[in-house]
Design a protein around this motif. Structure first.
Motif, mmCIF file in Angstrom:
data_model
loop_
_atom_site.group_PDB
_atom_site.id
_atom_site.type_symbol
_atom_site.label_atom_id
_atom_site.label_comp_id
_atom_site.label_asym_id
_atom_site.label_seq_id
_atom_site.Cartn_x
_atom_site.Cartn_y
_atom_site.Cartn_z
ATOM 1 N N ARG A 63 22.718 62.743 26.375
ATOM 2 C CA ARG A 63 22.493 64.218 27.012
ATOM 3 C C ARG A 63 21.177 63.586 27.969
ATOM 4 O O ARG A 63 20.569 62.469 27.359
ATOM 5 C CB ARG A 63 21.793 65.136 26.557
ATOM 6 N N THR A 79 21.181 69.111 32.428
ATOM 7 C CA THR A 79 22.022 68.550 31.557
ATOM 8 C C THR A 79 22.988 67.963 31.823
ATOM 9 O O THR A 79 23.923 68.524 32.010
ATOM 10 C CB THR A 79 21.789 68.927 30.711
ATOM 11 N N THR A 81 25.383 65.526 30.009
ATOM 12 C CA THR A 81 26.206 64.736 28.396
ATOM 13 C C THR A 81 27.971 64.710 28.378
ATOM 14 O O THR A 81 28.569 64.993 28.888
ATOM 15 C CB THR A 81 26.626 66.557 28.145
#
Length: 274
Positions: A63, A79, A81
């Motif tokens: 992440r 974020t 990922t």
């Protein structure tokens, strides 16, 4: 049901160029090394504005957060990922953005996938927007997805595919409406692509019986807006893609790296093709 259809002419993208670009972008990402939360380029410079927050670099589950403008740390409302990173199988990324505005908090998740980097066959995009804060929030959100069969696309664009094949398909869902999207290329006489985009829209819930009535009064305007939006997008494509294709593939990674360090004024200059 309402049906919208419009055809635009686009500058073509050679399949070999696209495949080389995919490999180049993977090479660039894999050349970056992690030192704790910091990411470093092969020349030793720190990758600006991105921090590794969890996991190993480019491993599934890794992440990343952008860095706050004042350098005080990560912006946890955004974020990135890594869902998959395997050149032979799949590359998949998820970007989640949170907006904690008290007047209308929201959550947006965007997933991009490619099968596969070594031999690109399919690409997909999925987006979901959720709003919170009240009983009517379901009307402020929605979801959408697109799927592109790359093999069918270039076959159709060259005039070799099946006549009824639809390389690009998609669907948009809202509490009050559902739309399906298709895009089919065919060769133009001058080597470019003629791409026909078709959208079919149906009302849902209590809007279903009202939708035909609304289209009676607004259908012509809606179709004009649809055609204009596609024409504008085609113009931007035709202004930018040919210039990008003329770039030396070996120099492209360096240009991408330098653009990360460019000032806002430099990024809007013609030298960067923007």
């Amino acid at each position: 049901m309402a049906r919208f259809q419009h055809t635009v002419t686009l500058a073509p993208v050679p399949r070999r160029w696209f495949e080389s670009c995919v490999v180049t972008l993977h090479d660039l990402a894999e050349s970056i090394e992690a030192e704790g939360a910091r990411l470093r380029l092969p020349d030793g410079r720190r990758l600006p504005e991105l921090l590794l927050a969890q996991g190993a670099h480019l491993r599934p589950g890794a992440r990343y957060h952008p860095e706050n403008d004042d350098g005080s740390g990560p912006d946890i409302d955004q974020t990135l990922t890594i869902l998959a990173w395997d050149r032979k199988r799949e590359t998949a990324l998820e970007l989640v953005t949170l907006d904690d505005d008290p007047g209308g908090p929201s959550h947006m998740a965007c997933t991009l996938g490619l099968t596969s980097a070594e031999r690109p066959r399919e690409a997909r995009l999925a987006v979901k927007v959720q709003a919170g804060g009240g009983s009517w929030t379901k009307y402020a959100g929605g979801s959408g997805r697109l799927h592109l069969d790359l093999g069918k696309w270039w076959s159709q664009a060259a005039g070799r595919g099946r006549q009824r094949a639809t390389p690009l398909t998609g669907r948009l869902d809202h509490a009050l409406a559902r739309a399906t999207v298709t895009a089919v290329p065919r060769p133009a006489g001058d080597g470019r692509w003629c791409v026909t985009v078709t959208v079919r829209v149906r009302g849902r819930s209590f809007a279903r019986p009202l939708f035909p009535l609304a289209m009676t009064f607004m259908g012509r305007r809606a179709r004009g807006t649809f055609s204009t939006a596609l024409d504008d997008a085609a113009k931007q494509w035709n202004d930018q893609v040919p210039e990008l294709l003329r770039k030396d593939m070996e120099q492209l990674p360096q240009e991408l790296v330098e653009s990360l360090f460019a000032t806002d004024e430099q990024q809007t200059s013609p030298s960067l093709g923007r």
